[in-house]
Design a protein around this motif. Structure first.
Motif, PDB file in Angstrom:
ATOM      1  N   GLY A  83       0.805  -1.213   0.000  1.00 37.37           N
ATOM      2  CA  GLY A  83       0.000   0.000   0.000  1.00 37.37           C
ATOM      3  C   GLY A  83       0.841   1.267   0.000  1.00 37.37           C
ATOM      4  O   GLY A  83       0.560   2.216  -0.736  1.00 37.37           O
ATOM      5  N   LEU A  84       1.893   1.286   0.822  1.00 35.34           N
ATOM      6  CA  LEU A  84       2.775   2.457   0.846  1.00 35.34           C
ATOM      7  C   LEU A  84       3.524   2.601  -0.476  1.00 35.34           C
ATOM      8  O   LEU A  84       3.675   3.711  -1.000  1.00 35.34           O
ATOM      9  N   PRO A 121     -13.806  21.060  -1.924  1.00 35.94           N
ATOM     10  CA  PRO A 121     -12.470  20.856  -1.334  1.00 35.94           C
ATOM     11  C   PRO A 121     -12.494  20.058  -0.036  1.00 35.94           C
ATOM     12  O   PRO A 121     -11.526  19.371   0.285  1.00 35.94           O
ATOM     13  N   ARG A 122     -13.613  20.089   0.698  1.00 40.11           N
ATOM     14  CA  ARG A 122     -13.691  19.298   1.933  1.00 40.11           C
ATOM     15  C   ARG A 122     -13.768  17.800   1.654  1.00 40.11           C
ATOM     16  O   ARG A 122     -13.496  17.002   2.537  1.00 40.11           O
ATOM     17  N   TRP A 123     -14.139  17.431   0.451  1.00 37.40           N
ATOM     18  CA  TRP A 123     -14.306  16.027   0.105  1.00 37.40           C
ATOM     19  C   TRP A 123     -13.100  15.447  -0.629  1.00 37.40           C
ATOM     20  O   TRP A 123     -13.101  14.265  -0.976  1.00 37.40           O
ATOM     21  N   ILE A 124     -12.080  16.256  -0.868  1.00 31.03           N
ATOM     22  CA  ILE A 124     -10.910  15.781  -1.613  1.00 31.03           C
ATOM     23  C   ILE A 124     -10.305  14.543  -0.951  1.00 31.03           C
ATOM     24  O   ILE A 124      -9.967  13.568  -1.630  1.00 31.03           O
ATOM     25  N   PHE A 125     -10.154  14.565   0.363  1.00 29.77           N
ATOM     26  CA  PHE A 125      -9.592  13.427   1.088  1.00 29.77           C
ATOM     27  C   PHE A 125     -10.367  12.155   0.753  1.00 29.77           C
ATOM     28  O   PHE A 125      -9.782  11.119   0.428  1.00 29.77           O
ATOM     29  N   PHE A 126     -11.698  12.224   0.811  1.00 31.16           N
ATOM     30  CA  PHE A 126     -12.531  11.039   0.584  1.00 31.16           C
ATOM     31  C   PHE A 126     -12.571  10.633  -0.888  1.00 31.16           C
ATOM     32  O   PHE A 126     -12.668   9.447  -1.192  1.00 31.16           O
ATOM     33  N   ILE A 127     -12.497  11.591  -1.787  1.00 27.94           N
ATOM     34  CA  ILE A 127     -12.457  11.273  -3.213  1.00 27.94           C
ATOM     35  C   ILE A 127     -11.177  10.486  -3.525  1.00 27.94           C
ATOM     36  O   ILE A 127     -11.223   9.434  -4.171  1.00 27.94           O
ATOM     37  N   ILE A 128     -10.039  10.979  -3.039  1.00 29.45           N
ATOM     38  CA  ILE A 128      -8.764  10.290  -3.267  1.00 29.45           C
ATOM     39  C   ILE A 128      -8.772   8.927  -2.576  1.00 29.45           C
ATOM     40  O   ILE A 128      -8.337   7.930  -3.156  1.00 29.45           O
ATOM     41  N   LEU A 129      -9.280   8.879  -1.345  1.00 25.48           N
ATOM     42  CA  LEU A 129      -9.366   7.608  -0.609  1.00 25.48           C
ATOM     43  C   LEU A 129     -10.190   6.580  -1.386  1.00 25.48           C
ATOM     44  O   LEU A 129      -9.758   5.439  -1.572  1.00 25.48           O
ATOM     45  N   PHE A 131     -11.007   6.536  -4.672  1.00 25.59           N
ATOM     46  CA  PHE A 131     -10.379   6.158  -5.930  1.00 25.59           C
ATOM     47  C   PHE A 131      -9.159   5.274  -5.723  1.00 25.59           C
ATOM     48  O   PHE A 131      -8.866   4.414  -6.539  1.00 25.59           O
ATOM     49  N   SER A 132      -8.433   5.478  -4.629  1.00 21.91           N
ATOM     50  CA  SER A 132      -7.256   4.641  -4.386  1.00 21.91           C
ATOM     51  C   SER A 132      -7.653   3.259  -3.892  1.00 21.91           C
ATOM     52  O   SER A 132      -6.892   2.302  -4.034  1.00 21.91           O
ATOM     53  N   PRO A 159      -4.481  10.189   2.005  1.00 18.91           N
ATOM     54  CA  PRO A 159      -5.652   9.361   1.680  1.00 18.91           C
ATOM     55  C   PRO A 159      -5.330   8.267   0.661  1.00 18.91           C
ATOM     56  O   PRO A 159      -5.920   7.184   0.708  1.00 18.91           O
ATOM     57  N   CYS A 160      -4.393   8.544  -0.211  1.00 16.09           N
ATOM     58  CA  CYS A 160      -3.987   7.537  -1.194  1.00 16.09           C
ATOM     59  C   CYS A 160      -3.379   6.326  -0.484  1.00 16.09           C
ATOM     60  O   CYS A 160      -3.714   5.180  -0.795  1.00 16.09           O
ATOM     61  N   ALA A 161      -2.497   6.565   0.474  1.00  9.05           N
ATOM     62  CA  ALA A 161      -1.859   5.464   1.210  1.00  9.05           C
ATOM     63  C   ALA A 161      -2.888   4.670   2.007  1.00  9.05           C
ATOM     64  O   ALA A 161      -2.858   3.434   2.007  1.00  9.05           O
TER      65      ALA A 161
END
Length: 186
Positions: A83-84, A121-129, A131-132, A159-161
Motif C-alpha cells: 500500500g505504501l 475541497p472538503r471532500w478531496i480526502f474522501f475522493i482520493i481515498l 479512488f485509491s 488518503p492515497c496510502a
C-alpha cells in the motif's frame, strides 16, 4: 507575471512530463525484472508496488503479486508494504497532472473529477481515498486531477496510502486464505 517568470515553470512541467513518460516506458520494458524483486520480502513487495503503480493507465500486475505474497508472508505486512509503495507510485499521475500536460484533460470523466475536487475541497480526502481503494484506473485520473489542482503532496499521499493499504489488505488476505483452501487437510 513576466515572460521570464513563466519560462522556468513551463520547462519544469515539460521535464516532469518527460520524466513520467520515461519511467512508464522503462517499467514496461523491464517488467519481468521488476517482478524478481519479490525475493527480497517486504522491501521487494514495496518496490514492486511502486513500479506497478508508477505507470499511468497501463496496468502492471501489482495486486496479483500482493495476493501471491499474502500467501507467503504476513498479510498485514504485505498490505502495508504494498500500500505504501502503491501510494508512492501514484505520484507519477500526480506529477503528470502537475505538469499541466495531462493526457486526459479533454476527457469528460477527467473534467468531472477535477470539478468534484475543485467544487468540494472538503471532500478531496474522501475522493482520493475512494479512488485509491477501487482497483481500476480511476486513481490515475484522481492523481492527475490532484496534481493539476496543485493539492499539496501530503494531502494527496495520506488518503492515497490509506486507500491503497486497505485495498492491498483485501488482496493479501485473499492470497492468504486461497492457500488454506487448497492446502491438504491433516
Amino acid at each position: 507575471m513576466s515572460e521570464g517568470e513563466k519560462k522556468p515553470s513551463v520547462l519544469l512541467r515539460i521535464a516532469v512530463l518527460l520524466g513520467v513518460l520515461a519511467l512508464i516506458v522503462v517499467l514496461f520494458l523491464f517488467r519481468d525484472q521488476v517482478q524478481k524483486l519479490q525475493q527480497y520480502g517486504y522491501v521487494g513487495i514495496f518496490l514492486i508496488s511502486i513500479a506497478a503503480n508508477a505507470t499511468i493507465i497501463i496496468p502492471l500486475p501489482g495486486v496479483a503479486i500482493t495476493a501471491a505474497m499474502g500467501a507467503i508472508f504476513n498479510p498485514i505486512g504485505v498490505a502495508v508494504a504494498a500500500g505504501l509503495g502503491a501510494a508512492l507510485g501514484e505520484l507519477s499521475g500526480y506529477a503528470a497532472g502537475f505538469s499541466g500536460q495531462g493526457v486526459l484533460e479533454k476527457q469528460n470523466y477527467y473534467n468531472k473529477v477535477v470539478g468534484w475536487m475543485r467544487d468540494h475541497p472538503r471532500w478531496i480526502f474522501f475522493i482520493i481515498l475512494l479512488f485509491s481503494f477501487i482497483p481500476n484506473p480511476l486513481m490515475d485520473i484522481a492523481g492527475m486531477a490532484s496534481g493539476a489542482l496543485k493539492i499539496p503532496v501530503w494531502k494527496f499521499l495520506l488518503p492515497c496510502a490509506i486507500g491503497k493499504i486497505l485495498k492491498m489488505l483485501m488482496f493479501a488476505y485473499a492470497g492468504y486464505y486461497s492457500v488454506a483452501w487448497f492446502a491438504p487437510k491433516p
